[in-house]
Write a protein that holds these residues in place. Structure first.
Motif, PDB file in Angstrom:
ATOM      1  N   GLU A 229      41.577  39.485  42.719  1.00  9.44           N
ATOM      2  CA  GLU A 229      40.207  40.308  42.751  1.00  9.44           C
ATOM      3  C   GLU A 229      39.958  41.529  43.570  1.00  9.44           C
ATOM      4  O   GLU A 229      38.961  41.810  44.155  1.00  9.44           O
ATOM      5  CB  GLU A 229      39.360  39.213  43.578  1.00  9.44           C
ATOM      6  CG  GLU A 229      39.341  37.655  42.988  1.00  9.44           C
ATOM      7  CD  GLU A 229      38.703  36.666  43.965  1.00  9.44           C
ATOM      8  OE1 GLU A 229      38.016  37.132  44.912  1.00  9.44           O
ATOM      9  OE2 GLU A 229      38.802  35.473  43.780  1.00  9.44           O
ATOM     10  N   ARG A 230      41.250  42.107  43.902  1.00  5.66           N
ATOM     11  CA  ARG A 230      41.331  43.468  44.355  1.00  5.66           C
ATOM     12  C   ARG A 230      40.494  44.605  43.438  1.00  5.66           C
ATOM     13  O   ARG A 230      40.621  44.278  42.222  1.00  5.66           O
ATOM     14  CB  ARG A 230      42.712  44.028  44.798  1.00  5.66           C
ATOM     15  CG  ARG A 230      43.322  43.247  46.021  1.00  5.66           C
ATOM     16  CD  ARG A 230      44.836  43.612  45.866  1.00  5.66           C
ATOM     17  NE  ARG A 230      45.290  44.657  45.380  1.00  5.66           N
ATOM     18  CZ  ARG A 230      46.638  44.771  45.094  1.00  5.66           C
ATOM     19  NH1 ARG A 230      47.409  44.030  45.540  1.00  5.66           N
ATOM     20  NH2 ARG A 230      46.928  45.861  44.521  1.00  5.66           N
ATOM     21  N   ASP A 231      40.159  45.634  44.065  1.00  3.95           N
ATOM     22  CA  ASP A 231      39.506  46.461  42.955  1.00  3.95           C
ATOM     23  C   ASP A 231      40.240  47.232  42.266  1.00  3.95           C
ATOM     24  O   ASP A 231      40.126  47.292  40.790  1.00  3.95           O
ATOM     25  CB  ASP A 231      38.716  47.898  44.325  1.00  3.95           C
ATOM     26  CG  ASP A 231      37.703  47.464  45.175  1.00  3.95           C
ATOM     27  OD1 ASP A 231      37.018  46.198  44.502  1.00  3.95           O
ATOM     28  OD2 ASP A 231      37.432  47.940  46.003  1.00  3.95           O
ATOM     29  N   ALA A 232      41.878  47.186  42.569  1.00  4.01           N
ATOM     30  CA  ALA A 232      42.672  47.801  41.500  1.00  4.01           C
ATOM     31  C   ALA A 232      44.065  46.540  41.691  1.00  4.01           C
ATOM     32  O   ALA A 232      44.697  46.550  42.286  1.00  4.01           O
ATOM     33  CB  ALA A 232      43.416  49.027  42.203  1.00  4.01           C
ATOM     34  N   PRO A 233      43.661  45.273  40.908  1.00  3.10           N
ATOM     35  CA  PRO A 233      44.562  44.468  40.722  1.00  3.10           C
ATOM     36  C   PRO A 233      45.923  44.765  40.342  1.00  3.10           C
ATOM     37  O   PRO A 233      46.066  45.725  39.547  1.00  3.10           O
ATOM     38  CB  PRO A 233      43.988  43.388  39.995  1.00  3.10           C
ATOM     39  CG  PRO A 233      43.138  44.295  39.171  1.00  3.10           C
ATOM     40  CD  PRO A 233      42.512  45.243  40.111  1.00  3.10           C
TER      41      PRO A 233
ATOM     42  N   LYS B  28      36.232  42.538  54.900  1.00  2.00           N
ATOM     43  CA  LYS B  28      35.225  43.553  55.227  1.00  2.00           C
ATOM     44  C   LYS B  28      34.186  42.586  56.156  1.00  2.00           C
ATOM     45  O   LYS B  28      33.436  43.225  57.200  1.00  2.00           O
ATOM     46  CB  LYS B  28      34.468  44.112  54.159  1.00  2.00           C
ATOM     47  CG  LYS B  28      33.150  44.851  54.591  1.00  2.00           C
ATOM     48  CD  LYS B  28      32.403  45.389  53.076  1.00  2.00           C
ATOM     49  CE  LYS B  28      31.196  46.169  53.567  1.00  2.00           C
ATOM     50  NZ  LYS B  28      30.435  46.545  52.248  1.00  2.00           N
TER      51      LYS B  28
ATOM     52  N   SER C  88      51.554  47.078  43.572  1.00  2.00           N
ATOM     53  CA  SER C  88      50.595  47.459  42.413  1.00  2.00           C
ATOM     54  C   SER C  88      51.279  46.953  41.250  1.00  2.00           C
ATOM     55  O   SER C  88      50.728  46.666  40.229  1.00  2.00           O
ATOM     56  CB  SER C  88      50.747  49.046  42.268  1.00  2.00           C
ATOM     57  OG  SER C  88      52.231  49.488  42.336  1.00  2.00           O
TER      58      SER C  88
ATOM     59  N   LYS D 298      43.998  35.722  45.337  1.00  2.00           N
ATOM     60  CA  LYS D 298      42.975  36.717  45.421  1.00  2.00           C
ATOM     61  C   LYS D 298      43.030  38.068  45.211  1.00  2.00           C
ATOM     62  O   LYS D 298      42.573  39.173  45.043  1.00  2.00           O
ATOM     63  CB  LYS D 298      42.852  36.366  47.005  1.00  2.00           C
ATOM     64  CG  LYS D 298      42.032  35.222  47.299  1.00  2.00           C
ATOM     65  CD  LYS D 298      40.363  35.189  46.896  1.00  2.00           C
ATOM     66  CE  LYS D 298      39.850  33.952  47.407  1.00  2.00           C
ATOM     67  NZ  LYS D 298      38.277  33.806  46.807  1.00  2.00           N
TER      68      LYS D 298
ATOM     69  N   GLN E  55      46.126  41.816  32.938  1.00  2.00           N
ATOM     70  CA  GLN E  55      46.752  42.270  34.301  1.00  2.00           C
ATOM     71  C   GLN E  55      48.331  41.347  34.387  1.00  2.00           C
ATOM     72  O   GLN E  55      49.073  41.459  35.159  1.00  2.00           O
ATOM     73  CB  GLN E  55      46.121  41.818  35.680  1.00  2.00           C
ATOM     74  CG  GLN E  55      44.771  42.657  35.686  1.00  2.00           C
ATOM     75  CD  GLN E  55      45.121  44.312  35.738  1.00  2.00           C
ATOM     76  OE1 GLN E  55      44.629  44.867  35.010  1.00  2.00           O
ATOM     77  NE2 GLN E  55      45.932  44.487  36.702  1.00  2.00           N
TER      78      GLN E  55
ATOM     79  N   SER F 158      35.254  37.672  53.274  1.00  2.00           N
ATOM     80  CA  SER F 158      36.089  38.682  52.914  1.00  2.00           C
ATOM     81  C   SER F 158      36.437  39.388  54.343  1.00  2.00           C
ATOM     82  O   SER F 158      36.107  39.193  55.416  1.00  2.00           O
ATOM     83  CB  SER F 158      35.228  39.744  52.362  1.00  2.00           C
ATOM     84  OG  SER F 158      34.254  40.543  53.005  1.00  2.00           O
TER      85      SER F 158
END
Length: 274
Positions: A151-155, A58, A100, A148, A192, A56
């Protein structure tokens, strides 16, 4: 929405992992110590070092902080994502990860965003006839990593409109097409994703007869991306973007409903399987 990826696609990740391990050992750190420093388990560190998972952002940033490598590993991670894409595609790729809403219209090929490995491989073999087998696999891996964003917190919310030609143009062979259509059905099951098909019978419902993508952002201007044989181009003028959005509305209105689109895909899937 993930798909099993052959082991040979992970060569760039194995190289990244070896570099992490080499520097970790040079700093006399255990996997557990590096995990504590980056906020991950020793098992995660082990999987990154063996190339079994993609690190990641991070984790890469945490490694740079723990090792004192001043952005080295975060930069390597970015190059893994961008290295197998054409240079003109990288600016779009960076925006795609932040959007978004992603509105896609594809006219003759299933959009790369939701291609299977087998379908993408067949496309790349034709479009890159002089590229080695390993090079083709790197391109396939880079294309699959675009998923990927889910897989975001807010896809993002993704709306895909495919012309019927995308479903009927045989890429690879019938087995490849069956796998691709089956994956489209799986993609469409995600909350989504909305998927519609424009049939041949719809004629030319919008001014645009070329594929395009619109990226929308929470606090930035909407961007239009178009692509030709020689490369891609970003457009941000309000007039150009508004015209594309008008076209997209027309395409949505003239396409089959999402339910009827899935019915058509299921019918074609059975034909390919037969």
């Amino acid at each position: 929405m993930d798909e099993t990826t052959p082991p040979e696609l992970f060569n760039p990740l194995q190289s990244f992992g070896r570099d992490i391990k080499r520097v970790r050992l040079g700093r006399r750190l255990t996997q557990n110590q590096l995990g504590n420093a980056t906020g991950y388990s020793y098992a995660y560190v082990s999987m990154v070092e063996s190339g079994k998972v993609k690190a990641s952002e991070k984790f890469a940033d945490g490694c740079d902080l723990a090792f004192g490598t001043n952005g080295l590993f975060s930069g390597l991670l970015r190059r893994i994502d961008e290295g197998e894409h054409p240079s003109w595609f990288v600016p779009y790729l960076k925006l795609e990860r932040k959007a978004s809403r992603i509105l896609i219209y594809s006219t003759n090929l299933v959009t790369g965003f939701v291609q299977t490995a087998e379908y993408a491989r067949a496309v790349f073999r034709v479009s890159n006839p002089r590229t080695s087998a390993e090079g083709i696999e790197d391109k396939v891996a880079a294309r699959l990593r675009r998923r990927k964003v889910f897989e975001r917190d807010a896809p993002p919310l993704v709306w895909i409109i495919l012309h019927e030609a995308c479903l009927r143009t045989v890429i690879g062979d019938a087995e490849v097409m069956a796998g691709q259509l089956a994956y489209l059905l799986a993609v469409a099951a995600s909350p989504q994703v909305e998927l519609q098909v424009v049939q041949f019978a719809a004629g030319i419902p919008a001014r645009s007869t070329m594929p395009f993508t619109v990226l929308r952002f929470p606090s930035s201007p909407t961007v239009l991306y178009t692509e030709t044989r020689v490369g891609g181009r970003m457009h941000d003028s309000a007039q150009t973007v508004d015209a594309a959005l008008d076209d997209y509305d027309l395409l949505r209105a003239n396409a089959l409903s999402p339910d009827h689109s899935l019915t058509l895909i299921k019918t074609l899937l059975e034909e390919y399987r037969a």
